[in-house]
Structure formats: structure tokens, C-alpha cells
Design an enzyme around this catalytic site. Structure first.
Site, PDB file in Angstrom:
ATOM      1  N   LEU A 345       0.848  -1.323  -0.078  1.00 17.31           N
ATOM      2  CA  LEU A 345      -0.068   0.022   0.057  1.00 17.31           C
ATOM      3  C   LEU A 345       0.994   1.166   0.064  1.00 17.31           C
ATOM      4  O   LEU A 345       2.006   1.212   0.398  1.00 17.31           O
ATOM      5  CB  LEU A 345      -0.988   0.099   1.279  1.00 17.31           C
ATOM      6  CG  LEU A 345      -2.239  -0.980   1.229  1.00 17.31           C
ATOM      7  CD1 LEU A 345      -2.667  -0.611   2.615  1.00 17.31           C
ATOM      8  CD2 LEU A 345      -3.006  -0.923   0.038  1.00 17.31           C
ATOM      9  N   CYS A 346       0.264   2.279  -0.471  1.00 15.62           N
ATOM     10  CA  CYS A 346       1.115   3.706  -0.686  1.00 15.62           C
ATOM     11  C   CYS A 346       0.646   4.331   0.742  1.00 15.62           C
ATOM     12  O   CYS A 346       0.106   5.501   0.816  1.00 15.62           O
ATOM     13  CB  CYS A 346       0.589   4.501  -1.876  1.00 15.62           C
ATOM     14  SG  CYS A 346       1.140   3.822  -3.317  1.00 15.62           S
TER      15      CYS A 346
END
Length: 418
Positions: A345-346
Site C-alpha cells: 500500500l501507499c
């Protein structure tokens, strides 16, 4: 030391059919635990476990627990529908909601569920939604303040803050609620309370029980209402860390029995049924998130990137929670490498472990993340367009059933309007 309930060879065979990541549940462990719980409270003829559906809202799990005598604790429309479709209806459902919309009260009433009212104002909302007050009804109590057990014999301090929780009624409100409900036709009354989460103490339930038992005696004297059941709710936890103490449910049940005989029996309430609503205790240890190491990164720290992410298990990202990790095939290797085990995930909190000492991890290694059977996939989401993973059930005979398929891109795009 935490030991997976599957072997590396088993997992490789499963992963050949169902690609990682996936959640895997242990049928044998779930059934044996449910039977231990039932035995611990067998002294109470009316005892019933209402499994907290929010912990693991998966039909195969609910059906398995139904076979072991458990009902469902539901708190939303979808959970009510799921329970019904699993053949669980009537007083096998405890409906414990808050900020409840009319349609949820209406379905719960249609199914014959026991209503557990979170707030005094919900009396009017329930009556307006369904046209009546049921003969059997429960009220949720919040004692306020800070709840603490102090140092237990397990050396673990239990503390939580009910006064900061949005749930339940005050002492004065619950007394008035009984009177109002009785005037509107209620004939059987229950009490419910939840004071602390994931307690690792054999003393928590007995202490909570004494509080509720004493309150039941007082309410009977104050209102004349007939208390027929007391719901101890959840809160009995599991040891996420390998060195934490494990609850002994038999000791807990005996502690509650002692309080029951000392408080309820002399007050003429020796026929009160006891209920529990355990999610984490029932399922957490019997679920693994299985993921594969995909990437190594060597900068200021050592990172191992896996194919799962916080969308599959958000507790570490959301709460900083510890979940033990086993590198399959390297269970007895020295833990001489320090890693952050991360997803894709960012978000920088997408980490299953921070500065964790583990054996050397190579690309392709299978990792088991422990104690994900409750509040694991249930809390998943689709941030970054991530797709939620499959759920599998390891049967007692060693076979594996797909009990929820992995999401597809078609699922993700299905609700969009272009």
C-alpha cells in the site's frame, strides 16, 4: 512459541491451488475450543454462546459454530441477513446494535431476535419501528469511569475506559428503562455489559459477573422486573505474543459460578441464564493469514515485501498490534535478521512487523501471520484498489474447502458509474 496448525508442505499444496495471500481457518481447533467453552459453563442450564459475527462474518464459520451450539451476536442488517441464511433465527440471535436505523429493528423483530438496547432513546425507536415492545428484551449497561483489575496473578494489568465508550446506559437510565419497558409490555429482562477488550486474565469475567449479578439484584428490588438472563459479552482475549499468558476458560467458568452462587442464588435469581458473545476468543488463534515473500529492500532498514497488505489484516496498521510471524520451513532457524515485513500500500503504516527478529527470509518463502481468525479479513478494505483475499477452511480430515473466493477486478468495478 507459536506453532502453525499446518505444515510447509500442506501450505505449498494449498497455494498451488489457491494463490496467496489467503486466510486459512482450522476446523478442528475451532470445534475443540467451542466445546471447551461450553463445558466451562455447563453448570448453567441456560448458557448460550452468541458468536460475535463482526469478528468473522463468514457463513461456513457460522454454520460450523451453529453445529457446536452457538448462536449469533449481530449488530447490522447484513449480519442479520447472513445469520438467517445460515439457518440461525429466533432467540439464537442477539441483536446488539447502536445508532440503529428502523429497518434493522424491523428485520431483527421479524427474525424473532433478542433485542439488546444500547440507549434509553432506542426504546421509542424500537416501538416506532416495529409497532411494539417485545416481551423479552435486554439493556446494555455502561458503569462509566475507568475499569481496572490491577495486577492479576498472571502478572497482567487489565484496564479500559468505559466512561469514554459510546456504548450502553448509565445506572439511572437502565433502571428507568426497565420501568418503561415493563409498562409497555416487556416481561423478561436481560443485562449486558462490556468493560475491557482482549483481557488476558482469568479474573475479568468473574469481576464483570459480580458487577452485573449485583446490579440484577438491585434492579429486581427497584423495579420488580424479572431478570431472566445476563450477557457477559466479550472481552476474554487471546495471547498475540508468544510469551503472554493464555486464559483458562475452565477457571474462568468456575469463577463466574462462584459469583453466581454467592450473589444470584440467595436473591432468588438462581434460574438466570448466562450468555457470552466471544469473537476473538472463539476464532483468532484458529486463523492464519498466509502470504509469500516477494521482494527485499535494503536501505536504512531491511524490508521484506509480501503479497498481503493491510487490506488483508489492518490491526497492525490501525492499532500497532503485534501478530506473530512464522517463516515456514525455518521454524527452528535462528532469528538473527531484523526486518520490517511490509505490504504494497501507499501508506507507511502498511507493516505487519517492525524491527522484528526473524530467520533470514528469501523471496518465495511462505509466511504465516498468526491469530488472524477474528478481526482479520472481516476488517478488510479496498484502498489502492486492492482486492480482498480468499478464505479457506482446513477440514479435520486434512482437506481444504474454499469458503469465500478472492475478489476480482470485476467485483471492484461493479459498483462504479462511469
Amino acid at each position: 512459541m507459536k506453532v502453525p496448525f499446518v505444515t510447509k508442505d500442506q501450505l505449498e499444496a494449498i497455494a498451488a491451488q489457491y494463490p496467496t495471500p489467503f486466510h486459512l481457518y482450522d476446523e478442528r481447533g475451532i470445534r475443540e475450543n467451542a466445546r471447551r467453552l461450553r463445558a466451562a459453563f455447563a453448570w448453567n442450564p441456560g448458557y448460550r454462546e452468541y458468536f460475535a459475527v463482526k469478528a468473522t462474518p463468514t457463513p461456513a464459520i457460522l454454520k460450523l459454530l451453529k453445529e457446536e451450539g452457538c448462536g449469533c451476536d449481530c449488530s447490522s442488517l447484513a449480519e442479520l441477513i447472513m445469520a438467517e441464511r445460515c439457518g440461525i433465527t429466533g432467540e439464537d440471535i442477539m441483536f446488539s446494535s447502536n445508532e440503529t436505523p428502523p429497518e434493522e429493528f424491523q428485520l431483527a423483530d421479524k427474525l424473532g431476535a433478542i433485542m439488546n438496547l444500547d440507549d434509553f432513546t432506542l426504546i421509542e425507536d424500537l416501538e416506532r419501528a416495529t409497532g411494539k415492545i417485545p416481551e423479552k428484551v435486554c439493556c446494555r449497561y455502561n458503569p462509566g469511569g475507568v475499569f481496572a483489575l490491577g495486577e492479576t496473578r498472571e502478572g497482567f494489568q487489565v484496564m479500559d475506559n468505559p466512561g469514554d465508550a459510546k456504548y450502553g446506559m448509565t445506572r439511572a437510565q437502565i433502571s428507568e428503562a426497565y420501568r418503561v419497558l415493563a409498562a409497555k409490555g416487556a416481561r423478561e429482562f436481560g443485562l449486558h455489559s462490556f468493560l475491557a477488550s482482549n483481557t488476558l486474565s482469568n479474573e475479568y469475567y468473574p469481576v464483570l459477573a459480580r458487577m452485573l449479578f449485583q446490579l440484577a439484584v438491585e434492579l429486581k428490588e427497584e423495579t420488580g422486573c424479572r431478570v431472566t438472563f445476563i450477557n457477559l459479552s466479550g472481552g476474554v482475549g487471546v495471547p498475540y505474543h508468544p510469551d503472554q499468558p493464555e486464559n483458562d476458560i475452565a477457571v474462568i467458568g468456575e469463577g463466574v459460578r462462584k459469583a453466581y452462587e454467592e450473589i444470584l442464588v440467595p436473591a432468588g435469581l438462581g434460574d438466570v441464564a448466562l450468555y457470552t458473545e466471544l469473537g476473538r476468543f472463539m476464532l483468532a488463534p484458529y486463523g492464519h493469514l498466509v502470504t509469500r515473500a516477494m521482494h527485499e529492500k535494503h536501505i536504512y532498514k531491511e524490508y521484506i515485501g509480501v503479497d498481503a497488505c493491510a487490506c488483508d489484516l489492518m490491526r497492525p496498521a490501525m492499532y500497532g498490534s503485534y501478530h506473530h510471524i512464522t517463516v515456514m520451513g525455518k521454524e527452528h532457524a535462528p532469528c538473527d535478521h531484523k526486518y520490517d515485513v511490509v505490504g504494497s500500500l501507499c501508506e507507511n503504516n502498511d507493516k505487519f512487523a517492525v524491527d522484528r527478529m526473524l530467520p533470514k527470509i528469501d523471496r518465495g518463502d511462505l509466511l504465516v501471520i498468526h491469530d488472524t481468525g477474528a478481526h482479520g479479513r472481516a476488517m478488510g478494505y479496498n484502498y489502492n484498489g486492492k482486492l480482498r483475499s480468499a478464505e479457506l477452511l482446513l477440514r479435520e480430515d486434512g482437506s481444504v474447502d474454499l469458503i469465500r473466493r478472492a475478489e476480482t477486478l470485476e467485483d471492484y468495478f461493479a459498483t462504479l458509474v462511469w
